[in-house]
Design a protein around this motif. Structure first.
Motif, PDB file in Angstrom:
ATOM      1  N   ARG A 272      30.337  59.970 107.060  1.00  0.00           N
ATOM      2  CA  ARG A 272      29.969  60.162 105.658  1.00  0.00           C
ATOM      3  C   ARG A 272      28.743  61.068 105.531  1.00  0.00           C
ATOM      4  O   ARG A 272      28.593  61.790 104.553  1.00  0.00           O
ATOM      5  CB  ARG A 272      29.702  58.809 104.985  1.00  0.00           C
ATOM      6  N   ALA A 342      25.960  63.814  99.152  1.00  0.00           N
ATOM      7  CA  ALA A 342      25.811  62.361  99.059  1.00  0.00           C
ATOM      8  C   ALA A 342      25.543  61.905  97.632  1.00  0.00           C
ATOM      9  O   ALA A 342      25.796  60.744  97.289  1.00  0.00           O
ATOM     10  CB  ALA A 342      24.686  61.891  99.977  1.00  0.00           C
ATOM     11  N   LEU A 345      28.630  60.489  96.101  1.00  0.00           N
ATOM     12  CA  LEU A 345      29.358  59.444  96.812  1.00  0.00           C
ATOM     13  C   LEU A 345      29.313  58.117  96.061  1.00  0.00           C
ATOM     14  O   LEU A 345      28.328  57.803  95.372  1.00  0.00           O
ATOM     15  CB  LEU A 345      28.755  59.232  98.208  1.00  0.00           C
ATOM     16  N   ASP A 346      30.367  57.346  96.206  1.00  0.00           N
ATOM     17  CA  ASP A 346      30.378  55.975  95.707  1.00  0.00           C
ATOM     18  C   ASP A 346      29.649  55.074  96.709  1.00  0.00           C
ATOM     19  O   ASP A 346      29.297  55.492  97.813  1.00  0.00           O
ATOM     20  CB  ASP A 346      31.817  55.483  95.524  1.00  0.00           C
TER      21      ASP A 346
END
Length: 464
Positions: A272, A342, A345-346
Motif C-alpha cells: 500500500r 495515500a 486511501l480508505d
C-alpha cells in the motif's frame, strides 16, 4: 555594496527549518549573501532582512514553518527588521496559497528554484542596485570538523505517503567532478567527516551516467586527504548492491553505519505504501550487512498508522524491530498529506490509535537502544569530539552515530564528572588538554556509563 551611501553592510538573519537537504540550501544562500557583501547576524532582531527557509513535508513541520513566519512578521511590525522573505519546501508546495494568505506578513515568497537569486531578492527589498552578482561557496552551518555533501536532489520513487517528488521534483544528481572538488574544499577548511545526503543516495548518478555511480563516487571521496569518515545517509533498501556492500567492508574511511529508512516491514503495508521491496528482501539484506560487518550500526525510520494498518501488521513491525535491534530508529505518525496517493486511501486510523502505536514503538526502541549501549560499558571506542552540549559538557560521537540525529557520548574528567567545555580534560599519556584542543579530533575512550541515547566515557590517551 554598490550603494556607497551605506556605511556598513546590511544584515541578514536566516532561519533554517527541516532536514539536512534544507540546511544545504540555507548554506548556499548564506554563501551568496556573504559573497555579495551582506553581513549575517545570529539574532533576528538585529537583521534588516529575515529569511525563513521552510519545511513542508508533514503537518507538524508545516505548522512550525507558519509560526516561524508569523514570528518574523511580528518583528517587522515592531520595526525590528525591514522585510521578511519566505522560501523552501513549504513555499514551493503552497506558493499560490501562501502568496494570498501571507500577503501582509511576507514581502517575498520564493520557490526552491528561485533561491539561487536570493541576493537579487534581498537587494530589491532594500532598494539596492548593483552591476553584477558574485558566485561564492556555501557557508557552513555545521561544526567545522564535519559537513554535508548533497550528492543529489529530488526523487523518482512514488511512495504513497511522500510529497517530496511533488516538492523537489525528479532525481537529479550532482556531477561527480563537482562533488569531489567540493570535498577537497571542505577538507581544506578542516572537515574530517563527510555526511552524504540525498533523497535517494543509492541511485546516485543514474540520471547522469545511465546507471548508478555511487561506489565510484565514494571511491573518489575516500581518496580526499583529510577526510577520515564518510557517512552515507538515506539508502533506499530496494537498490542496495553487492558492490556497495563490498565497498563498505573494504574501505576503512566508510563509516560502519547504515541509514536505511524502511517505513514498515509487513508486506501488505509495504504494497500500500508502494515501497518497491518486500519483507524477505529487507531481512536478507540486513542479514548480509550484519554477517559482513558484525559491528555495523543500523538506523532506520518507520511510519505507524498508515491507512489500513491492522493491529496484526503493527505487531509484526514491533516483532521485526525486536529481532533486528536497530541502534537507532525514528518513528513518525502517519500524516495525511494532500496530493499524495495515500491521501485518497480508505482505512484511515483514529488519531488516538496512531498515537498509542507511536508510544509503543518508541518505548520498544528506547529499551533496545539502552540495552545495546549497556553492552558497550567497559569497552574502548573511538569517538569524534563535537563540542559542548547545551549544558556546556563536552560531547562526542561514535562511528555508529550521525550528527544531530543519533546519540552522543559525554566525556568525563579524570574525577568522573562530565567535562566542561571551558575546563580541562586530563588525557593519560598526553598531559592535560583544554577541551577546545580536542574538539574536531578523534579520541580513544573507555565507555563508563549507558543510557538509551547517551553514553559517558573517559578518554584513555590516544588523540589524533
Amino acid at each position: 555594496m554598490s550603494d556607497s551611501s551605506e556605511t556598513s553592510p546590511a544584515k541578514v538573519h536566516l532561519i533554517s527549518l527541516g532536514c539536512p537537504k534544507n540546511t544545504v540550501d540555507s548554506e548556499r544562500m548564506l554563501g551568496l549573501l556573504q559573497g555579495n557583501d551582506y553581513a549575517t547576524t545570529e539574532q533576528a532582531e538585529d537583521a534588516d532582512i529575515v529569511i525563513v527557509n521552510t519545511c513542508g513535508f508533514i503537518e507538524p513541520a508545516k505548522e512550525e514553518s507558519i509560526e516561524t513566519i508569523l514570528e518574523a512578521s511580528r518583528l517587522k511590525a515592531a520595526g525590528k527588521c525591514r522585510g521578511v522573505i519566505v522560501t523552501g519546501c513549504l513555499s514551493t508546495r503552497y506558493e499560490t496559497e501562501l502568496k494570498q494568505d501571507l500577503a501582509g506578513e511576507a514581502d517575498a515568497i520564493l520557490t526552491l528554484s528561485e533561491e539561487r537569486d536570493i541576493v537579487r531578492h534581498v537587494d530589491r527589498l532594500l532598494g539596492r542596485q548593483r552591476g553584477q552578482y558574485h558566485e561564492a561557496p556555501r557557508t557552513s552551518l555545521t561544526a567545522p570538523h564535519w559537513g554535508y555533501l548533497r550528492i543529489s536532489d529530488g526523487c523518482d520513487h512514488q511512495c504513497a505517503f511522500c510529497a517530496i517528488p511533488a516538492i523537489r521534483g525528479r532525481h537529479v544528481s550532482e556531477p561527480k567532478e563537482r562533488l569531489v572538488a567540493e570535498a577537497w574544499r571542505l577538507a581544506a577548511t578542516g572537515v574530517r567527516e563527510l555526511v552524504l545526503i540525498a533523497q535517494d543516495s543509492v541511485r546516485y548518478g543514474a540520471d547522469l551516467y545511465g546507471k548508478p555511480q555511487l561506489v565510484p563516487l565514494l571511491r573518489d571521496l575516500a581518496a580526499v586527504d583529510g577526510i577520515e569518515w564518510i557517512r552515507l545517509m538515506y539508502t533506499y533498501p530496494a537498490f542496495w548492491t553487492e558492490e556497495m556492500l563490498d565497498f563498505y567492508v573494504d574501505e576503512p574511511k566508510m563509516c560502519r553505519y547504515v541509514d536505511m529508512p524502511l517505513q514498515h516491514i509487513a508486506d501488505p503495508v509495504l504494497i500500500r505504501m508502494k515501497r518497491a521491496t518486500t519483507r524477505l528482501k529487507t531481512v536478507d539484506l540486513l542479514r548480509d550487512l550484519r554477517r559482513r560487518m558484525p559491528d555495523v550500526g543500523l538506523r532506520s525510520s518507520f511510519i505507524v498508522g498508515f491507512p489500513g494498518e491492522t493491529e496484526a501488521e503493527f505487531e509484526d513491525l514491533l516483532a521485526f524491530i525486536e529481532e533486528t535491534r536497530f541502534d537507532n530508529a525514528t518513528c513518525f505518525l502517519y500524516s495525511d498529506e494532500e496530493g499524495t496517493p495515500a491521501y485518497d486511501l480508505d482505512g484511515k486510523l483514529d488519531a488516538d490509535l496512531i498515537q498509542d502505536r507511536y508510544r509503543r514503538l518508541t518505548q520498544l526502541q528506547e529499551r533496545i537502544s539502552g540495552e545495546i549501549n549497556m553492552d558497550l560499558v567497559g569497552t574502548k571506542q573511538t569517538v569524534l569530539v563535537d563540542g559542548p552540549d547545551v549544558g556546556g559538557h563536552l560531547t562526542a560521537r561514535l562511528e555508529r552515530d550521525a550528527p544531530e540525529i543519533d546519540g552522543h557520548v559525554v566525556l568525563e574528567s579524570e574525577e568522573g564528572a562530565p567535562a566542561l567545555a571551558d575546563g580541562l580534560v586530563s588525557i593519560e599519556g598526553s598531559g592535560a588538554e583544554t577541551p577546545a584542543s580536542i574538539i574536531g579530533k578523534f579520541v580513544e575512550v573507555e565507555i563508563t556509563g549507558a543510557y538509551p541515547y547517551e553514553l559517558t566515557a573517559r578518554p584513555t590517551g590516544k588523540v589524533w
